[in-house]
Design a protein around this motif. Sequence first.
Motif, PDB file in Angstrom:
ATOM      1  N   GLY A  36      25.299  34.308  42.757  1.00 27.95           N
ATOM      2  CA  GLY A  36      25.254  35.197  43.920  1.00 27.95           C
ATOM      3  C   GLY A  36      26.610  35.757  44.277  1.00 27.95           C
ATOM      4  O   GLY A  36      26.738  36.930  44.648  1.00 27.95           O
ATOM      5  N   ILE A  37      27.642  34.937  44.162  1.00 29.50           N
ATOM      6  CA  ILE A  37      29.002  35.405  44.458  1.00 29.50           C
ATOM      7  C   ILE A  37      29.443  36.443  43.443  1.00 29.50           C
ATOM      8  O   ILE A  37      30.009  37.479  43.782  1.00 29.50           O
ATOM      9  N   GLN A  39      27.608  38.390  41.677  1.00 29.02           N
ATOM     10  CA  GLN A  39      26.822  39.608  41.794  1.00 29.02           C
ATOM     11  C   GLN A  39      27.190  40.445  43.014  1.00 29.02           C
ATOM     12  O   GLN A  39      26.720  41.572  43.143  1.00 29.02           O
ATOM     13  N   SER A  40      28.031  39.924  43.893  1.00 27.13           N
ATOM     14  CA  SER A  40      28.429  40.724  45.050  1.00 27.13           C
ATOM     15  C   SER A  40      29.276  41.906  44.587  1.00 27.13           C
ATOM     16  O   SER A  40      29.913  41.870  43.540  1.00 27.13           O
ATOM     17  N   GLY A  41      29.283  42.960  45.365  1.00 28.25           N
ATOM     18  CA  GLY A  41      29.898  44.219  44.960  1.00 28.25           C
ATOM     19  C   GLY A  41      31.362  44.129  44.590  1.00 28.25           C
ATOM     20  O   GLY A  41      31.776  44.588  43.526  1.00 28.25           O
ATOM     21  N   SER A  42      32.190  43.546  45.435  1.00 24.32           N
ATOM     22  CA  SER A  42      33.626  43.538  45.180  1.00 24.32           C
ATOM     23  C   SER A  42      33.992  42.658  43.988  1.00 24.32           C
ATOM     24  O   SER A  42      34.851  43.024  43.183  1.00 24.32           O
ATOM     25  N   VAL A  43      33.343  41.533  43.848  1.00 26.27           N
ATOM     26  CA  VAL A  43      33.631  40.651  42.717  1.00 26.27           C
ATOM     27  C   VAL A  43      33.162  41.287  41.424  1.00 26.27           C
ATOM     28  O   VAL A  43      33.858  41.251  40.403  1.00 26.27           O
ATOM     29  N   GLU A  44      31.990  41.910  41.457  1.00 30.33           N
ATOM     30  CA  GLU A  44      31.469  42.574  40.257  1.00 30.33           C
ATOM     31  C   GLU A  44      32.389  43.711  39.830  1.00 30.33           C
ATOM     32  O   GLU A  44      32.674  43.882  38.643  1.00 30.33           O
ATOM     33  N   ASP A  45      32.884  44.487  40.792  1.00 35.60           N
ATOM     34  CA  ASP A  45      33.818  45.570  40.468  1.00 35.60           C
ATOM     35  C   ASP A  45      35.116  45.028  39.887  1.00 35.60           C
ATOM     36  O   ASP A  45      35.665  45.584  38.930  1.00 35.60           O
TER      37      ASP A  45
END
Length: 59
Positions: A36-37, A39-45
């Motif tokens: 889940g972490i 897949q969050s937007g900022s981490v994925e970017d």
Amino acid sequence: MFPRPRYVFLDDRGMSTVEYSLGLLVAAAFAMILFGIVQSGSVEDGLTGLIDRALNFTG
């Protein structure tokens, strides 16, 4: 009507199975939280940018 010996209550033959199953449950819960972490937007970017820079590296 004999009293039970004390060592009968200290027997832990089933503990390894219980500990193993609890360990699997904790590992699965940790994996779900970590997924889940990530897949969050900022981490994925951030990870996508890091991988992109690594693949396009011209040392």
